[in-house]
Design a protein around this motif. Structure first.
Motif, short mmCIF file in Angstrom:
data_model
loop_
_atom_site.label_atom_id
_atom_site.label_comp_id
_atom_site.label_asym_id
_atom_site.label_seq_id
_atom_site.Cartn_x
_atom_site.Cartn_y
_atom_site.Cartn_z
N GLN A 6 10.56 100.68 -32.52
CA GLN A 6 11.78 101.47 -32.70
C GLN A 6 12.10 102.32 -31.48
N LEU A 7 11.09 102.70 -30.70
CA LEU A 7 11.32 103.52 -29.52
C LEU A 7 11.79 102.70 -28.32
N LEU A 10 15.19 103.17 -27.01
CA LEU A 10 15.51 104.56 -26.68
C LEU A 10 14.92 105.00 -25.35
N LEU A 25 7.31 110.13 -28.10
CA LEU A 25 7.90 110.70 -29.29
C LEU A 25 7.81 112.22 -29.27
N TYR A 76 17.90 108.27 -31.39
CA TYR A 76 16.76 108.38 -32.31
C TYR A 76 17.20 109.02 -33.62
N THR A 79 19.44 106.74 -35.65
CA THR A 79 18.67 105.74 -36.37
C THR A 79 18.07 106.33 -37.64
#
Length: 217
Positions: A6-7, A10, A25, A76, A79
């Protein structure tokens, strides 16, 4: 490894390790906290590093710049914000479709009224007014993205004969307009005139009128 995936959109060059993921994160979360507390302009990269640990080199490596970090935070949080709003749906019946439209707006309302979400949207609006590039990025990835998602749902419903919607993008904008007044009252910090239940009843009423307006004549 799911969070690491998921990162990837980003940040760039995130090490494929748990430690690298956690460091990236931590920068996102720490910067978010500082931006909300002090405002974007009042926070330096040194402030973020002191709060999160690590080094400015990590910020440059993962995000390129302070602006890049802010964009990554916006993506982020977008999402996280939208992941539970537009849930999987079934277009088998008109009732299922109606329930989907109602629940999507109820989910949006439940998210927007959370204080940190509202505070972050205020921060986005403030910063967008100062930086056209950030404003364009946020619009493309936020409001425009969610409108296109609903427009696709409306297009599918149109093909199934559940409503008459020859221009689904226009109708998607009309649909989200149902919450516009409520959204602005929350963002301006005004007290609510209705209970949550009354807001849900308002959403149900408006969705029914929305569907009435999309019937074949």
């Amino acid at each position: 490894m799911q969070d690491l995936v998921q990162l990837e959109p980003l940040a760039k060059d995130v090490p494929p390790t748990k430690r690298g993921h956690e460091r990236c994160l931590a920068l996102l979360i720490s910067a978010t906290e500082l931006f909300l507390e002090r405002g974007y302009d009042a926070v330096s990269l040194d402030d973020i590093v002191n709060h999160a640990g690590g080094s400015k080199a990590s910020i440059y490596k993962y995000f390129g710049s302070k602006e890049g970090l802010f964009k990554a935070i916006c993506d982020y949080r977008r999402t996280q914000f939208f992941k539970d709003i537009c849930l999987p749906f079934s277009l088998d019946t008109a009732q299922n479709f109606r329930n989907y439209l109602i629940q999507t707006l109820v989910n949006f309302f439940q998210h927007i009224k959370q204080p940190q979400n509202a505070a972050f949207i205020r921060l986005i609006v403030e910063q967008s007014g100062r930086n056209l590039d950030i404003a364009q990025h946020i619009h493309e990835q936020g409001p425009k993205h969610i409108q296109h998602s609903i427009a696709e749902v409306l297009s599918q419903a149109h093909k199934k004969g559940l409503l008459n919607c020859p221009n689904p993008l226009f109708s998607a904008q009309l649909y989200f307009g149902i919450l516009r007044n409520i959204e602005w009252r929350i963002l301006m910090g005004l007290p609510s005139d209705e209970t949550d239940q009354e807001t849900i009843e308002y959403i149900q009423y408006c969705v029914d009128r929305f569907l009435d307006g999309h019937q074949k004549v």
